[in-house]
Design a protein around this motif. Sequence first.
Motif, PDB file in Angstrom:
ATOM      1  N   VAL A 262      15.322  56.463 115.724  1.00 26.35           N
ATOM      2  CA  VAL A 262      16.160  57.422 116.067  1.00 26.35           C
ATOM      3  C   VAL A 262      17.010  57.381 114.824  1.00 26.35           C
ATOM      4  O   VAL A 262      16.976  56.703 114.086  1.00 26.35           O
ATOM      5  CB  VAL A 262      17.093  57.373 117.423  1.00 26.35           C
ATOM      6  N   LYS A 263      18.019  58.401 114.640  1.00 25.37           N
ATOM      7  CA  LYS A 263      18.727  58.565 113.511  1.00 25.37           C
ATOM      8  C   LYS A 263      19.522  57.212 113.028  1.00 25.37           C
ATOM      9  O   LYS A 263      19.656  56.969 112.145  1.00 25.37           O
ATOM     10  CB  LYS A 263      19.908  59.735 113.546  1.00 25.37           C
ATOM     11  N   ASP A 264      20.333  56.906 113.955  1.00 28.55           N
ATOM     12  CA  ASP A 264      21.046  55.601 113.660  1.00 28.55           C
ATOM     13  C   ASP A 264      20.291  54.365 113.479  1.00 28.55           C
ATOM     14  O   ASP A 264      20.543  53.586 112.537  1.00 28.55           O
ATOM     15  CB  ASP A 264      21.884  55.117 115.045  1.00 28.55           C
ATOM     16  N   GLY A 265      18.894  54.087 114.171  1.00 28.92           N
ATOM     17  CA  GLY A 265      18.314  53.220 113.554  1.00 28.92           C
ATOM     18  C   GLY A 265      17.455  53.455 112.217  1.00 28.92           C
ATOM     19  O   GLY A 265      17.596  52.438 111.285  1.00 28.92           O
ATOM     20  N   MET A 266      17.348  54.990 111.894  1.00 28.99           N
ATOM     21  CA  MET A 266      16.736  55.098 110.693  1.00 28.99           C
ATOM     22  C   MET A 266      17.941  54.909 109.405  1.00 28.99           C
ATOM     23  O   MET A 266      17.591  54.549 108.305  1.00 28.99           O
ATOM     24  CB  MET A 266      16.156  56.521 110.581  1.00 28.99           C
ATOM     25  N   GLN A 267      19.217  55.245 109.923  1.00 27.33           N
ATOM     26  CA  GLN A 267      20.086  54.895 109.009  1.00 27.33           C
ATOM     27  C   GLN A 267      20.342  53.529 108.389  1.00 27.33           C
ATOM     28  O   GLN A 267      20.666  53.226 107.458  1.00 27.33           O
ATOM     29  CB  GLN A 267      21.722  55.184 109.385  1.00 27.33           C
ATOM     30  N   ALA A 268      20.379  52.766 109.538  1.00 28.13           N
ATOM     31  CA  ALA A 268      20.306  51.206 109.447  1.00 28.13           C
ATOM     32  C   ALA A 268      19.199  50.700 108.473  1.00 28.13           C
ATOM     33  O   ALA A 268      19.246  49.951 107.739  1.00 28.13           O
ATOM     34  CB  ALA A 268      20.368  50.194 110.820  1.00 28.13           C
TER      35      ALA A 268
END
Length: 326
Positions: A262-268
């Motif tokens: 998900v977006k937050d995971g991908m950002q991390a």
Amino acid sequence: MKKLIGIAAAGAMLVALAGCASAGGGTADGPKPLDELVVGFAQVGAESGWRTANTKDIQSAFEEAGIELKFSDAQQKQENQIKAIRSYIQQQVDVIAFSPVVETGWDAVLNEAKAAGIPVVLTDRAVDSKDDSLYVSFLGSDFVEEGKKAGQWVLEEYADATEPVEIIQLEGTTGAAPAIDRAEGFAEVIAENPALEVVASQTGDFTRAGGKQVTEALLKSNPGVDLIYAHNDDMGLGAIEAIEAAGLVPGKDIKIVTVDAVKDGMQALADGKINFIVECSPLLGKQLIEIVKQINDGEAPEKRIITEETTFTQEQAIEALPDRQY
Ligand code: AHR
């Protein structure tokens, strides 16, 4: 344990669907117009970014298709999901869809749906039952495969390890299909290298708060940990907070592998705080609509539909992020 993912004979399925005619499903007098169809969906809860994306996708797919959706959020409690399913049976909806919070304990309520002639579609998660006539189709990921992909990355990353590699596993909700299967697939693959050792494994219930709390405690009892394998991004994001609070650098001092993308995971991952993510797509809405239409048309949907998914390294996350929808 035998999961309900067997392939039923098409003939038997058509007979089962024909039996649904009296309680809706549109098979006795031909298909119903889509704007007269009613589907009851019993969601697990709102425990993660994945779940929020899944809920949005399902709701907007129904809106677009012009099919009425009755939606309930079980707040991660099986009894709430059972209540919701019973209420959909009482309301004589045309189709019931649900993502089972845990694998076992569904036979009674699914038999009630069957007796009422209401077809049931499993989305995202499987049930564990000997009776595979209790649902018409199961749409979702292959969670064992996801665990294997995570294990494969770890195997390759530590291919030259001469010292033991200490791994902490953050499990999803106890008894849930993705928690059971992701642990199984991962264990099977890392068993190829005896240096890879899961020194602690605890549930963080698929939540960020749970991942943080469990990591805080496990870092104290396992100060030499090398890697955290989290069954979803949210728990991995919670682990990042705990690692930073302990004065360590996530992604470097302790590597992190997660599932979801998900977006937050991908950002991390793009930021180097997570090292590898196995994708689990929450975008099941359009495929669910197709299954509902097939049922309405008196056709037998495929018994098992597996979602297509990939994996992401840091470089791939940087490239994919601008177009990520969820
Ligand atoms: O069943 C899918 C899993 O449930 C997702 O990986 C997780 O984020 C969610 O809570």
